[in-house]
Design a protein around this motif. Structure first.
Motif, PDB file in Angstrom:
ATOM      1  N   MET A   1       0.802  -1.192   0.000  1.00  0.00           N
ATOM      2  CA  MET A   1       0.000   0.000   0.000  1.00  0.00           C
ATOM      3  C   MET A   1       0.850   1.264   0.000  1.00  0.00           C
ATOM      4  O   MET A   1       0.470   2.247  -0.603  1.00  0.00           O
ATOM      5  CB  MET A   1      -0.904  -0.022   1.226  1.00  0.00           C
ATOM      6  N   ILE A   2       1.993   1.234   0.639  1.00  0.00           N
ATOM      7  CA  ILE A   2       2.882   2.388   0.670  1.00  0.00           C
ATOM      8  C   ILE A   2       3.426   2.663  -0.728  1.00  0.00           C
ATOM      9  O   ILE A   2       3.546   3.795  -1.128  1.00  0.00           O
ATOM     10  CB  ILE A   2       4.016   2.169   1.677  1.00  0.00           C
ATOM     11  N   LYS A   3       3.717   1.632  -1.497  1.00  0.00           N
ATOM     12  CA  LYS A   3       4.265   1.814  -2.833  1.00  0.00           C
ATOM     13  C   LYS A   3       3.253   2.448  -3.782  1.00  0.00           C
ATOM     14  O   LYS A   3       3.623   3.172  -4.692  1.00  0.00           O
ATOM     15  CB  LYS A   3       4.740   0.482  -3.402  1.00  0.00           C
ATOM     16  N   SER A   4       1.980   2.214  -3.600  1.00  0.00           N
ATOM     17  CA  SER A   4       0.979   2.789  -4.496  1.00  0.00           C
ATOM     18  C   SER A   4       0.774   4.293  -4.258  1.00  0.00           C
ATOM     19  O   SER A   4       0.342   5.007  -5.155  1.00  0.00           O
ATOM     20  CB  SER A   4      -0.338   2.040  -4.368  1.00  0.00           C
ATOM     21  N   ARG A   5       1.056   4.805  -3.073  1.00  0.00           N
ATOM     22  CA  ARG A   5       0.915   6.247  -2.794  1.00  0.00           C
ATOM     23  C   ARG A   5       2.107   7.047  -3.321  1.00  0.00           C
ATOM     24  O   ARG A   5       1.967   8.231  -3.597  1.00  0.00           O
ATOM     25  CB  ARG A   5       0.791   6.488  -1.292  1.00  0.00           C
ATOM     26  N   ARG A   6       3.233   6.432  -3.431  1.00  0.00           N
ATOM     27  CA  ARG A   6       4.436   7.145  -3.831  1.00  0.00           C
ATOM     28  C   ARG A   6       4.293   7.751  -5.239  1.00  0.00           C
ATOM     29  O   ARG A   6       4.603   8.931  -5.443  1.00  0.00           O
ATOM     30  CB  ARG A   6       5.639   6.218  -3.752  1.00  0.00           C
ATOM     31  N   PRO A   7       3.848   7.004  -6.263  1.00  0.00           N
ATOM     32  CA  PRO A   7       3.668   7.627  -7.587  1.00  0.00           C
ATOM     33  C   PRO A   7       2.649   8.777  -7.548  1.00  0.00           C
ATOM     34  O   PRO A   7       2.796   9.777  -8.248  1.00  0.00           O
ATOM     35  CB  PRO A   7       3.169   6.485  -8.467  1.00  0.00           C
ATOM     36  N   TRP A   8       1.636   8.650  -6.740  1.00  0.00           N
ATOM     37  CA  TRP A   8       0.628   9.708  -6.615  1.00  0.00           C
ATOM     38  C   TRP A   8       1.234  10.977  -6.023  1.00  0.00           C
ATOM     39  O   TRP A   8       0.971  12.082  -6.490  1.00  0.00           O
ATOM     40  CB  TRP A   8      -0.520   9.185  -5.746  1.00  0.00           C
ATOM     41  N   LYS A   9       2.069  10.848  -5.006  1.00  0.00           N
ATOM     42  CA  LYS A   9       2.740  11.993  -4.393  1.00  0.00           C
ATOM     43  C   LYS A   9       3.708  12.648  -5.371  1.00  0.00           C
ATOM     44  O   LYS A   9       3.793  13.878  -5.446  1.00  0.00           O
ATOM     45  CB  LYS A   9       3.486  11.576  -3.122  1.00  0.00           C
ATOM     46  N   ILE A  10       4.435  11.840  -6.140  1.00  0.00           N
ATOM     47  CA  ILE A  10       5.367  12.385  -7.138  1.00  0.00           C
ATOM     48  C   ILE A  10       4.595  13.142  -8.212  1.00  0.00           C
ATOM     49  O   ILE A  10       4.986  14.242  -8.619  1.00  0.00           O
ATOM     50  CB  ILE A  10       6.228  11.259  -7.755  1.00  0.00           C
ATOM     51  N   CYS A  11       3.502  12.589  -8.668  1.00  0.00           N
ATOM     52  CA  CYS A  11       2.668  13.252  -9.692  1.00  0.00           C
ATOM     53  C   CYS A  11       2.133  14.583  -9.170  1.00  0.00           C
ATOM     54  O   CYS A  11       2.166  15.593  -9.874  1.00  0.00           O
ATOM     55  CB  CYS A  11       1.534  12.326 -10.096  1.00  0.00           C
ATOM     56  N   CYS A  12       1.650  14.619  -7.941  1.00  0.00           N
ATOM     57  CA  CYS A  12       1.134  15.863  -7.345  1.00  0.00           C
ATOM     58  C   CYS A  12       2.246  16.890  -7.185  1.00  0.00           C
ATOM     59  O   CYS A  12       2.053  18.087  -7.449  1.00  0.00           O
ATOM     60  CB  CYS A  12       0.481  15.582  -5.995  1.00  0.00           C
ATOM     61  N   ALA A  13       3.420  16.452  -6.760  1.00  0.00           N
ATOM     62  CA  ALA A  13       4.544  17.369  -6.574  1.00  0.00           C
ATOM     63  C   ALA A  13       4.989  17.967  -7.903  1.00  0.00           C
ATOM     64  O   ALA A  13       5.216  19.183  -8.015  1.00  0.00           O
ATOM     65  CB  ALA A  13       5.704  16.649  -5.885  1.00  0.00           C
ATOM     66  N   VAL A  14       5.108  17.141  -8.940  1.00  0.00           N
ATOM     67  CA  VAL A  14       5.520  17.625 -10.268  1.00  0.00           C
ATOM     68  C   VAL A  14       4.467  18.574 -10.835  1.00  0.00           C
ATOM     69  O   VAL A  14       4.795  19.634 -11.394  1.00  0.00           O
ATOM     70  CB  VAL A  14       5.786  16.435 -11.223  1.00  0.00           C
ATOM     71  N   THR A  15       3.207  18.225 -10.686  1.00  0.00           N
ATOM     72  CA  THR A  15       2.124  19.092 -11.171  1.00  0.00           C
ATOM     73  C   THR A  15       2.145  20.433 -10.445  1.00  0.00           C
ATOM     74  O   THR A  15       1.993  21.495 -11.074  1.00  0.00           O
ATOM     75  CB  THR A  15       0.758  18.400 -10.982  1.00  0.00           C
ATOM     76  N   THR A  16       2.345  20.419  -9.144  1.00  0.00           N
ATOM     77  CA  THR A  16       2.398  21.666  -8.371  1.00  0.00           C
ATOM     78  C   THR A  16       3.579  22.530  -8.797  1.00  0.00           C
ATOM     79  O   THR A  16       3.437  23.748  -8.982  1.00  0.00           O
ATOM     80  CB  THR A  16       2.476  21.353  -6.857  1.00  0.00           C
ATOM     81  N   VAL A  17       4.742  21.930  -8.979  1.00  0.00           N
ATOM     82  CA  VAL A  17       5.929  22.682  -9.412  1.00  0.00           C
ATOM     83  C   VAL A  17       5.701  23.276 -10.799  1.00  0.00           C
ATOM     84  O   VAL A  17       6.017  24.445 -11.046  1.00  0.00           O
ATOM     85  CB  VAL A  17       7.186  21.779  -9.366  1.00  0.00           C
ATOM     86  N   LEU A  18       5.150  22.503 -11.733  1.00  0.00           N
ATOM     87  CA  LEU A  18       4.878  23.023 -13.078  1.00  0.00           C
ATOM     88  C   LEU A  18       3.850  24.152 -13.050  1.00  0.00           C
ATOM     89  O   LEU A  18       3.989  25.153 -13.762  1.00  0.00           O
ATOM     90  CB  LEU A  18       4.400  21.894 -13.989  1.00  0.00           C
ATOM     91  N   LEU A  19       2.825  24.001 -12.225  1.00  0.00           N
ATOM     92  CA  LEU A  19       1.816  25.050 -12.102  1.00  0.00           C
ATOM     93  C   LEU A  19       2.416  26.336 -11.542  1.00  0.00           C
ATOM     94  O   LEU A  19       2.132  27.430 -12.044  1.00  0.00           O
ATOM     95  CB  LEU A  19       0.663  24.559 -11.225  1.00  0.00           C
ATOM     96  N   ILE A  20       3.281  26.221 -10.553  1.00  0.00           N
ATOM     97  CA  ILE A  20       3.952  27.404  -9.985  1.00  0.00           C
ATOM     98  C   ILE A  20       4.850  28.057 -11.031  1.00  0.00           C
ATOM     99  O   ILE A  20       4.869  29.282 -11.165  1.00  0.00           O
ATOM    100  CB  ILE A  20       4.746  27.015  -8.714  1.00  0.00           C
ATOM    101  N   ILE A  21       5.574  27.260 -11.804  1.00  0.00           N
ATOM    102  CA  ILE A  21       6.442  27.812 -12.862  1.00  0.00           C
ATOM    103  C   ILE A  21       5.610  28.545 -13.907  1.00  0.00           C
ATOM    104  O   ILE A  21       5.967  29.638 -14.353  1.00  0.00           O
ATOM    105  CB  ILE A  21       7.297  26.694 -13.504  1.00  0.00           C
TER     106      ILE A  21
END
Length: 188
Positions: A1-21
């Protein structure tokens, strides 16, 4: 279950960084390059096109003036101004009006706006200083123009502006020429 949240967190972080840029880039472009700037409006010249006086009836005199105003658009978008009126006054009294038709000036372009003003002599003659000025062969008048418009950048950003232009004009009847000193001011 921990492994399935990790890609979701990475996707949210990348999306947030791109949106801020993207947001920072958009604000930087707006405040540096795309910010609407005031149009520059300059009265170029006022010319004496004709002076007609009836020798048998001194109350019948007409003066035709040509007024040319240059509107320069420093924006990366167009400048649109509405119909306006140019006024000519003699010692504080309005003696003539001329229409200025609405127009559009493209990005980083300029346009000469010309109009002809007919000054009716009867309006001049009601002023007590007119005879003295005619004896000196120089008539001092003031031409004023107001243009209301808006600068449009990328069809999204719009900024309203009103430009006031005033010229002090001396008409020399012996030499059949004019000299003018002009001032312009823009208000947002």
């Amino acid at each position: 279950m921990i492994k399935s949240r990790r890609p979701w967190k990475i996707c949210c972080a990348v999306t947030t960084v791109l949106l801020i840029i993207i947001i920072v880039t958009a604000f930087t472009l707006y405040f540096t390059l795309l910010k609407p700037k005031q149009p520059k409006i300059t009265t170029q010249k006022v010319t004496l096109e004709s002076f007609i006086i009836n020798a048998f009836d001194t109350t019948d005199a007409n003066v035709t003036l040509g007024v040319t105003v240059t509107v320069k658009n420093p924006n990366y978008g167009g400048f649109k101004y509405g119909n306006s009126t140019a006024y000519v006054s003699y010692r504080g009294d309005v003696v003539a009006e001329a229409p200025i038709m609405e127009d559009f000036i493209p990005a980083r372009g300029q346009r000469d706006v010309s109009t002809t003003v007919l000054v009716v002599g009867k309006r001049l003659l009601t002023n007590s200083n007119f005879r003295k000025d005619m004896q000196s062969n120089v008539l001092n008048i003031t031409s004023s123009t107001t243009l209301n418009g808006k600068a449009i950048v990328m069809k999204v950003f719009k900024k309203k502006a009103t430009s006031y232009s005033s010229c002090d004009v001396s008409i020399n009847f012996l030499d059949n020429n004019t000299t003018s000193i002009c001032k312009s001011k823009v208000k947002f």
